[in-house]
Design a protein around this motif. Structure first.
Motif, PDB file in Angstrom:
ATOM      1  N   SER B  24      22.953  27.416 -20.298  1.00  0.00           N
ATOM      2  CA  SER B  24      22.761  26.246 -21.154  1.00  0.00           C
ATOM      3  C   SER B  24      22.786  26.597 -22.635  1.00  0.00           C
ATOM      4  CB  SER B  24      21.459  25.530 -20.800  1.00  0.00           C
ATOM      5  OG  SER B  24      20.382  26.408 -20.975  1.00  0.00           O
ATOM      6  N   GLU B  48      24.355  25.912 -28.334  1.00  0.00           N
ATOM      7  CA  GLU B  48      24.596  25.394 -26.994  1.00  0.00           C
ATOM      8  C   GLU B  48      25.731  26.179 -26.344  1.00  0.00           C
ATOM      9  OE1 GLU B  48      25.855  21.240 -25.001  1.00  0.00           O
ATOM     10  OE2 GLU B  48      24.819  21.118 -26.932  1.00  0.00           O
ATOM     11  N   GLY B 224      18.792  28.462 -17.169  1.00  0.00           N
ATOM     12  CA  GLY B 224      19.483  27.197 -16.989  1.00  0.00           C
ATOM     13  C   GLY B 224      20.328  27.146 -15.734  1.00  0.00           C
ATOM     14  N   GLY B 247      17.609  25.566 -14.092  1.00  0.00           N
ATOM     15  CA  GLY B 247      17.285  24.250 -14.622  1.00  0.00           C
ATOM     16  C   GLY B 247      18.372  23.220 -14.344  1.00  0.00           C
ATOM     17  N   GLY B 248      19.614  23.675 -14.292  1.00  0.00           N
ATOM     18  CA  GLY B 248      20.714  22.766 -13.993  1.00  0.00           C
ATOM     19  C   GLY B 248      20.533  22.075 -12.654  1.00  0.00           C
ATOM     20  N   GLU B 267      18.710  15.054 -18.378  1.00  0.00           N
ATOM     21  CA  GLU B 267      18.100  16.165 -19.129  1.00  0.00           C
ATOM     22  C   GLU B 267      16.931  15.665 -19.973  1.00  0.00           C
ATOM     23  OE1 GLU B 267      21.366  17.890 -21.250  1.00  0.00           O
ATOM     24  OE2 GLU B 267      22.096  18.959 -19.480  1.00  0.00           O
ATOM     25  N   CYS B 345      12.785  26.923 -18.146  1.00  0.00           N
ATOM     26  CA  CYS B 345      12.077  26.128 -17.137  1.00  0.00           C
ATOM     27  C   CYS B 345      10.595  26.474 -17.052  1.00  0.00           C
ATOM     28  CB  CYS B 345      12.700  26.311 -15.765  1.00  0.00           C
ATOM     29  SG  CYS B 345      14.328  25.617 -15.664  1.00  0.00           S
ATOM     30  N   GLU B 382      11.730  31.406 -23.596  1.00  0.00           N
ATOM     31  CA  GLU B 382      13.174  31.358 -23.381  1.00  0.00           C
ATOM     32  C   GLU B 382      13.926  32.426 -24.166  1.00  0.00           C
ATOM     33  OE1 GLU B 382      11.253  29.020 -24.614  1.00  0.00           O
ATOM     34  OE2 GLU B 382      12.227  27.760 -26.117  1.00  0.00           O
TER      35      GLU B 382
END
Lengths: 416, 417
Positions: B24, B48, B224, B247-248, B267, B345, B382
């Motif tokens: 991500s 991103e 992600g 997370g996706g 999201e 996450c 993260e």
């Protein structure tokens, strides 16, 4: 006939690959473990029947009960916690006892392809320790098939709750769980049966099931049913497993075998049979068995299943079966009738039984919350793969993790 | 280019740059070695990500574009030139194992030398028997034993006959590892060299674990697209691996479960109302969410319980799989261990509670530490992988300079050599 082998061999560290069948004479290694009082009784029955081709193990917290059983191989667990006095009906004690002796259990179940686990749910040891034993074996690559009983309805709501909790934990830990309510067995034994006779059908069922599966796996059929097929039917389906068997003799042997197989308390549920996703039908017969009879039999069996059931048939020739047939049906549904973890607020973590969050009504009665109920069942093939379209699938233990967990676990949502 | 940049560029290779190309986002962490030898973080940048799926390059063109943008922005923002990067490697192809090997001590007195240690470790790592297409990423020493004696962490100088070494090896598929570096070097055309390639899960553990934590710790990086884990016992890395769930999947599950069509919306909902525990008190709570329909805005209402159930099912399953894998190998040694959660996450509400109940251990968020500097946004879970890469390179450099000896030795070697 080609030489048959079901297991790739002991040196294969993990699960047997059905694609790799070296021509050797190795048999599927089966172990039957009785956990707790009822479980140990059940395997005692196997000893009585003189069935010694498989490894038997009696596992209990109660030293006294173990001493009285006829099985040679015994394992007393939780000595430090229970001092050999049993779990006293507390599943937490049973679970702790099993965890305490996890290594001994692991050693005892090591190196088998198929493990039958027999237990009566509702008490302490059987309810608490079963899931631990099942998980230990499964972690070693063993296919675990559990045969358990639920308490009589007159035993009260508490035992029922405990049993349901144990069942959830066991379903999580074992590959397949076959569950017989004791009430059904009582019906089978008849109203006049003594208390002792009332329990006999459970023992007989286990003993019969083990022997029939052993024969199915151990004999080369005209169409082979082997360990890989059994694994495919049982492996982590998350649904209900139905097993039934019957024997027939004489001119109307087909009729008799069918009747007794379908009357079996675990198979007389035609609604569930209709929903079955896959099934194994093994027929042991002599050389005198006619093709027409076989076709008739299969036709009759197929009628019981729904249109989507994938049915694998296996005729097995056994010269001892002149004018006699034996029928074994193993079927598995995709849908779970018992709630998956998460529904009704029940969480089952690590075989832990949370009786407080589980009330009996939430188990048998569907979720009745506010709002519209939407069953979390979609056609899995059409599920939106989102950003995972084209990506390598994440598959663990045969489950495609890219598909939403709540769908695979059949967790119901309230609204859309 | 400004004068400042020009001056800085002269010393550019002094910077340690950690590059974590995630599913991500792409994260860079930049640090430098202080004169006293300690590590100081000087900056970071996050952009991103594109074209990455489950930690690996799926669309090379888009991935290169995103990486190039990350480089340019970082160079401009911090006024530095990036020459060498430490690269994080992940992917479902990564596997690990612990192996043992033996070597006979060569010296006559039986004193173990560095060469014997190497030989024993080589013999151990060769037990991994990697196939033709697999490449070793890390070979890490665990313990040593001399003639069956007690375990030693460093046997050099001890006396003995046979040296037994235990190593932890992390390996992956060679072509898939090269994919990312190929993207970096060939496609972008940037003048960038790859310093170390480090497994992401290992880097995250390096970032968040204090030495005393390493006695018993499970570090789980919930990213992600992919989740990595590393298990430390008695100071050594004992187990590591990946699971292609991240997370996706949470976003995807929400889209399917609640019938949300746009990914962005799901999201946002995840950020706004995401919780992984089903709270009895939230049973009848609703979450309203404005949605842009054909004709103006419309409020959409979701049950909070539904969101929690969907997310709980996913994270519970993910942690259970990891737990089963870890306990299958190291169940007996994990008493008193702590679970550290890193990655995006780990911010989800109830995540540590869930981890605590699944693992039956203390669980907390893993915060990168062990460095100086005011870079507060680096002290977030993260950023663990990116920071870990810098720490890895820092330790490596210190080790190398220690081996090279003081400057006069190096000078002497340069002159005499």
């Amino acid at each position: 006939m080609k030489p048959k082998n079901f297991m790739a061999g002991g040196e294969e560290a993990s699960r047997p690959a059905s694609a790799r069948r070296a021509p050797s004479e190795k048999r599927v290694r089966i172990k039957v473990v009785g956990v707790g009082g009822a479980g140990v009784n059940a395997i005692d029955r196997l000893v009585e029947d003189g069935f010694d081709q498989v490894g038997l193990l009696a596992l209990n917290t109660d030293a006294q009960a173990l001493a009285n059983c006829m099985v040679a191989d015994k394992l007393q667990i939780g000595e430090r916690i229970t001092h050999g006095l049993g779990a006293g009906g507390d599943p937490d004690v049973g679970r702790q006892a099993a965890l305490e002796d996890a290594e001994a259990i692991a050693d005892a179940v090591r190196g088998y392809d198929l493990l039958f686990l027999a237990a009566g749910l509702g008490g302490g040891t059987g309810t608490g320790a079963s899931a631990v034993v099942a998980r230990t074996a499964r972690d070693q690559g063993t296919l675990v098939l559990a045969l358990v009983t639920l308490p009589f309805s007159h035993e009260g709501a508490y035992r029922d709750r405990v049993a349901r909790g144990g069942l959830l934990a066991l379903q999580d830990a074992a590959d397949a769980v076959i569950c017989i309510p004791n009430d059904k067995l009582y019906d089978l034994a008849g109203a006049d049966a003594s208390v002792q006779q009332g329990f006999a059908p459970t023992d007989a069922f286990l003993s019969g099931g083990v022997r029939k599966i052993w024969r199915m796996l151990g004999t080369t059929g005209l169409i082979n049913i082997d360990f890989a097929d059994l694994r495919a039917v049982l492996k982590r389906r998350g649904g209900e497993t139905l097993v039934g068997f019957g024997d027939g003799e004489g001119p109307d042997k087909v009729e008799k075998a069918l009747e007794s197989a379908l009357a079996s308390p675990l198979l007389n549920d035609s609604e569930t049979l209709q929903r079955a996703e896959c099934a194994l039908v093994a027929v042991t017969h002599g050389s005198d068995f006619k093709m027409a009879q076989f076709r008739e039999l299969m036709k009759r069996v197929s009628e019981k299943f729904g249109p989507q059931t994938a049915c694998k048939q296996g005729p097995i020739v056994d010269e001892n079966f002149q004018d006699r047939i034996s029928l074994l049906i193993v079927a598995s549904t995709g849908k779970s009738v018992l709630p998956a973890s998460g529904r009704a607020g029940a969480r089952v973590a690590d075989g832990e039984i949370q009786t407080s969050t589980l009330n009996p009504s939430s188990v048998s009665v569907p979720f009745t919350g506010k709002g519209k109920i939407r069953q979390g069942v979609l056609n899995l093939n059409e599920v939106f793969r989102g950003s995972f379209e084209g990506a390598e699938r994440t598959v663990v233990d045969g489950e495609d993790l890219d598909l939403p967990t709540f769908i695979r676990r059949k967790i119901q949502l309230r609204q859309r | 280019m400004s004068l400042v940049n020009a001056i800085l560029k002269r010393n550019r290779s002094d910077f340690l740059v950690g590059l974590d190309i995630g599913t991500s986002s792409i994260k860079l962490a930049i640090g430098e070695t202080c004169p006293d030898g300690s590590l100081s973080m000087v900056g970071s940048h996050v952009v991103e990500s594109q074209g990455i799926s489950k930690g690996e390059v799926q669309n090379q063109e888009r991935a290169c574009e995103a990486i190039a943008r990350a480089f340019t922005e970082t160079e401009n923002n911090l006024g530095i030139g990036i020459e060498v990067v430490e690269l994080a490697i992940t992917g479902s192809h990564i596997a690990s194992g612990t192996y043992t090997g033996h070597a006979n001590v060569q010296s006559e007195e039986g004193e173990v030398a560095e060469a014997d240690v190497r030989a024993a470790m080589d013999s151990a790592s060769s037990c991994a028997q990697l196939g033709g297409d697999r490449a070793m990423i890390h070979t890490m020493r665990c313990t040593f034993e001399l003639d069956g004696g007690p375990p030693l962490t460093n046997p050099v100088g001890h006396i003995g006959g046979t040296l037994k070494a235990e190593v932890h090896c992390i390996h992956g598929q060679a072509t898939r590892i090269q994919n990312l570096s190929h993207c970096l070097c060939e496609k972008i055309g940037a003048n960038v060299e790859i310093g170390n390639s480090v497994f992401s899960g290992f880097a995250s553990a390096l970032a968040v674990l204090e030495p005393e934590d390493k006695l018993g710790a499970i570090v789980i990086d919930l990213g992600g697209g992919i989740t990595e884990y590393a298990v430390y016992l008695r100071g050594m890395l004992r187990q590591s691996g990946t699971l292609g769930v991240g997370g996706g999947h949470l976003v995807n599950d929400l889209m399917v479960g609640l019938g949300i069509r746009q990914r962005r919306r799901a999201e946002k909902l995840l950020q706004k109302a995401g919780g992984v525990m089903v709270e009895p008190g939230d049973r009848d709570k609703e979450v309203s969410f404005a949605s842009q329909e054909f004709l103006g805005d419309r409020e959409k209402v979701y049950y909070l319980e539904d969101i929690q159930r969907i997310l709980h099912a996913r994270m519970h399953e993910t942690l259970r799989i990891l737990r089963d894998r870890i306990f299958a190998r190291n169940a007996n040694d994990l008493n008193g261990a702590t679970v550290f959660l890193t990655g995006g996450c780990s911010h989800l509400k109830g995540m540590t509670t869930l981890a605590q109940s699944v693992f039956d251990m203390h669980a907390k968020q893993g915060i990168p530490g062990g460095f100086e500097g005011q870079e507060e946004h680096l002290r977030k879970p993260e950023m663990a992988t990116a920071v870990g890469l810098v720490k890895y390179a820092h330790v490596q450099r210190q080790y190398e300079s220690k081996r090279a000896g003081p400057w006069w030795n190096r000078m002497w070697r340069a002159v005499s050599g």
